[in-house]
Design a protein around this motif. Structure first.
Motif, PDB file in Angstrom:
ATOM      1  N   THR A 128       0.838  -1.199   0.000  1.00 25.19           N
ATOM      2  CA  THR A 128       0.000   0.000   0.000  1.00 25.19           C
ATOM      3  C   THR A 128       0.872   1.248   0.000  1.00 25.19           C
ATOM      4  N   GLY A 129       0.439   2.250  -0.730  1.00 22.21           N
ATOM      5  CA  GLY A 129       1.158   3.521  -0.757  1.00 22.21           C
ATOM      6  C   GLY A 129       0.852   4.304   0.505  1.00 22.21           C
ATOM      7  N   THR A 130       1.871   4.880   1.114  1.00 21.06           N
ATOM      8  CA  THR A 130       1.626   5.661   2.337  1.00 21.06           C
ATOM      9  C   THR A 130       2.175   7.072   2.213  1.00 21.06           C
ATOM     10  N   ARG A 131       1.398   8.025   2.721  1.00 24.81           N
ATOM     11  CA  ARG A 131       1.824   9.435   2.727  1.00 24.81           C
ATOM     12  C   ARG A 131       2.552   9.767   4.017  1.00 24.81           C
ATOM     13  N   GLY A 135       9.787   9.944   3.046  1.00 24.75           N
ATOM     14  CA  GLY A 135       9.727   9.861   1.591  1.00 24.75           C
ATOM     15  C   GLY A 135       8.318  10.034   1.054  1.00 24.75           C
ATOM     16  N   GLY A 136       7.320   9.969   1.928  1.00 27.24           N
ATOM     17  CA  GLY A 136       5.932  10.171   1.498  1.00 27.24           C
ATOM     18  C   GLY A 136       5.483  11.587   1.816  1.00 27.24           C
ATOM     19  N   GLY A 137       4.351  11.990   1.265  1.00 30.04           N
ATOM     20  CA  GLY A 137       3.868  13.330   1.557  1.00 30.04           C
ATOM     21  C   GLY A 137       2.598  13.662   0.805  1.00 30.04           C
ATOM     22  N   VAL A 138       2.166  14.896   0.976  1.00 29.22           N
ATOM     23  CA  VAL A 138       0.944  15.372   0.330  1.00 29.22           C
ATOM     24  C   VAL A 138       1.243  16.732  -0.290  1.00 29.22           C
ATOM     25  N   HIS A 139       0.804  16.943  -1.532  1.00 28.15           N
ATOM     26  CA  HIS A 139       0.949  18.260  -2.172  1.00 28.15           C
ATOM     27  C   HIS A 139      -0.423  18.803  -2.534  1.00 28.15           C
ATOM     28  N   GLY A 140      -0.628  20.076  -2.290  1.00 27.82           N
ATOM     29  CA  GLY A 140      -1.843  20.729  -2.785  1.00 27.82           C
ATOM     30  C   GLY A 140      -3.021  20.670  -1.837  1.00 27.82           C
ATOM     31  N   TRP A 141      -2.820  20.182  -0.624  1.00 24.64           N
ATOM     32  CA  TRP A 141      -3.923  20.160   0.344  1.00 24.64           C
ATOM     33  C   TRP A 141      -3.818  21.370   1.252  1.00 24.64           C
ATOM     34  N   ASN A 142      -4.965  21.937   1.615  1.00 19.16           N
ATOM     35  CA  ASN A 142      -4.926  22.981   2.631  1.00 19.16           C
ATOM     36  C   ASN A 142      -4.808  22.327   4.001  1.00 19.16           C
ATOM     37  N   LEU A 143      -4.563  23.138   4.995  1.00 15.67           N
ATOM     38  CA  LEU A 143      -4.314  22.615   6.342  1.00 15.67           C
ATOM     39  C   LEU A 143      -5.493  21.790   6.856  1.00 15.67           C
ATOM     40  N   THR A 168      -6.328   5.326   4.957  1.00 21.35           N
ATOM     41  CA  THR A 168      -7.360   5.840   4.061  1.00 21.35           C
ATOM     42  C   THR A 168      -6.842   6.004   2.634  1.00 21.35           C
ATOM     43  N   GLY A 169      -5.568   5.676   2.415  1.00 21.35           N
ATOM     44  CA  GLY A 169      -5.020   5.750   1.066  1.00 21.35           C
ATOM     45  C   GLY A 169      -5.692   4.719   0.172  1.00 21.35           C
ATOM     46  N   SER A 170      -5.724   4.998  -1.123  1.00 20.02           N
ATOM     47  CA  SER A 170      -6.403   4.044  -2.011  1.00 20.02           C
ATOM     48  C   SER A 170      -5.519   3.647  -3.191  1.00 20.02           C
ATOM     49  N   PHE A 171      -4.197   3.647  -2.951  1.00 22.09           N
ATOM     50  CA  PHE A 171      -3.244   3.258  -3.994  1.00 22.09           C
ATOM     51  C   PHE A 171      -2.590   1.980  -3.501  1.00 22.09           C
ATOM     52  N   ARG A 172      -3.020   0.846  -4.039  1.00 18.96           N
ATOM     53  CA  ARG A 172      -2.573  -0.427  -3.473  1.00 18.96           C
ATOM     54  C   ARG A 172      -2.399  -1.512  -4.525  1.00 18.96           C
ATOM     55  N   LEU A 173      -1.509  -2.445  -4.199  1.00 17.32           N
ATOM     56  CA  LEU A 173      -1.286  -3.641  -5.013  1.00 17.32           C
ATOM     57  C   LEU A 173      -1.672  -4.841  -4.164  1.00 17.32           C
ATOM     58  N   TYR A 174      -2.528  -5.694  -4.699  1.00 15.96           N
ATOM     59  CA  TYR A 174      -2.982  -6.882  -3.973  1.00 15.96           C
ATOM     60  C   TYR A 174      -2.656  -8.145  -4.762  1.00 15.96           C
ATOM     61  N   LYS A 175      -2.331  -9.224  -4.038  1.00 19.57           N
ATOM     62  CA  LYS A 175      -2.429 -10.530  -4.680  1.00 19.57           C
ATOM     63  C   LYS A 175      -3.918 -10.721  -4.963  1.00 19.57           C
ATOM     64  N   ARG A 176      -4.231 -11.198  -6.122  1.00 23.42           N
ATOM     65  CA  ARG A 176      -5.637 -11.282  -6.515  1.00 23.42           C
ATOM     66  C   ARG A 176      -6.473 -12.096  -5.510  1.00 23.42           C
ATOM     67  N   ILE A 208       1.385  -7.184   4.959  1.00 23.06           N
ATOM     68  CA  ILE A 208       1.188  -5.887   4.311  1.00 23.06           C
ATOM     69  C   ILE A 208       2.494  -5.094   4.349  1.00 23.06           C
ATOM     70  N   GLU A 209       2.912  -4.601   3.200  1.00 17.12           N
ATOM     71  CA  GLU A 209       4.092  -3.737   3.117  1.00 17.12           C
ATOM     72  C   GLU A 209       3.652  -2.338   2.692  1.00 17.12           C
ATOM     73  N   GLU A 210       4.465  -1.332   3.072  1.00 20.49           N
ATOM     74  CA  GLU A 210       4.157   0.045   2.690  1.00 20.49           C
ATOM     75  C   GLU A 210       5.274   0.645   1.842  1.00 20.49           C
ATOM     76  N   VAL A 211       4.884   1.433   0.849  1.00 20.57           N
ATOM     77  CA  VAL A 211       5.834   2.150  -0.001  1.00 20.57           C
ATOM     78  C   VAL A 211       5.496   3.638   0.091  1.00 20.57           C
ATOM     79  N   PRO A 212       6.488   4.497   0.355  1.00 18.00           N
ATOM     80  CA  PRO A 212       6.172   5.930   0.441  1.00 18.00           C
ATOM     81  C   PRO A 212       5.745   6.507  -0.905  1.00 18.00           C
ATOM     82  N   ILE A 213       4.689   7.299  -0.885  1.00 21.07           N
ATOM     83  CA  ILE A 213       4.248   8.000  -2.100  1.00 21.07           C
ATOM     84  C   ILE A 213       3.985   9.457  -1.738  1.00 21.07           C
ATOM     85  N   THR A 214       4.062  10.314  -2.730  1.00 23.64           N
ATOM     86  CA  THR A 214       3.578  11.678  -2.547  1.00 23.64           C
ATOM     87  C   THR A 214       2.237  11.764  -3.235  1.00 23.64           C
TER      88      THR A 214
END
Length: 244
Positions: A128-131, A135-143, A168-176, A208-214
């Motif tokens: 799953t992608g984590t903010r 190495g992870g983060g968020v761009h363009g969100w207000n406080l 609550t992230g929705s960027f994920r890779l699953y074994k089918r 479950i493993e996590e990968v940092p994403i922006t």
């Protein structure tokens, strides 16, 4: 290493992208997926919920460019919720791995090779992608939006202990097979659905493993997250607390 390489060759990735009024984004996201997954066997399944803005027409044009075997349009008549969109996409998926991601460019396809690599290295059931890690983060969100998201995660961490930093992230890779198992035990339909998926997977003991994403706030169009979604989230949190 050779064995791992051969293993990679035999894997197929079905990328499910639910859309609703994403005419401005869908061509770009599909182009970027093809750009970043050059040596990977994959298909893209677009589950469009009857967008009135012509999203489906764009997807049909893209099918002519990339082929109908690489881009599958599996439309539904109207907006029926995120959870059911994934179930619908899953029915048409031929891969042994399934990626779920948003169409609004908040999830950049450049991270997909990292997801695939991490899964191959660890044998994880879910990546799953984590903010919320280095190495992870968020761009363009207000406080307010940042606080809401962060608060939602902290609340869920405190009460549910899932061992994952971004629920609550929705960027994920699953074994089918794992996705099929977990999705069948979920009851939520909206924003809470992603959280329920990961909590139930954690409860079932999946790796479950996590990968940092922006995460980048949507480029075109308006965000689907409003006050009613936040209320739904809190209701869902209580529900999961009671039932898992």
């Amino acid at each position: 290493m050779e064995e791992q390489h051969q293993q990679k060759e035999t894997n197929k990735y079905s990328i499910i992208i639910p859309t609703y009024n994403e005419r401005l984004n869908v061509a770009l996201i599909i182009y970027l997926v093809f750009k970043h997954l050059k040596d990977i066997d994959f298909e893209i399944i677009v589950v469009d919920d009857g967008s009135p803005d012509g999203t489906q027409d764009i997807v049909k044009q893209l099918q002519k460019v990339y082929g109908e075997d690489r881009i599958l349009l599996r439309a539904r008549p109207k907006k029926l919720g995120l959870g059911t969109a994934y179930i619908h996409g899953l029915k048409h998926a031929s891969g042994n791995f399934v990626v779920i991601m948003d169409a609004d460019l908040s999830h950049h396809p450049k991270y997909l090779p990292n997801f695939i690599r991490r899964q191959a290295e660890t044998g994880a059931s879910i990546v799953t992608g984590t903010r919320y890690v280095n190495g992870g983060g968020v761009h363009g969100w207000n406080l307010m939006r940042k606080l809401t998201s962060r608060g939602a995660n902290v609340l869920a961490q405190t009460f549910l202990w899932p061992g994952v930093s971004d629920l609550t992230g929705s960027f994920r890779l699953y074994k089918r097979s794992v996705l099929e198992d977990v999705i069948n035990s979920c009851v939520s339909k909206g924003y809470v659905f992603q959280m329920e998926m990961i909590v139930r997977a954690s409860r079932k003991g999946y790796h479950i493993e996590e990968v940092p994403i922006t995460f980048v706030d949507r480029v075109y169009g308006s965000s689907k997250l409003g006050g009613s979604e936040i209320v739904e989230y809190l209701k869902g949190l209580v529900y999961l607390l009671v039932t898992t």
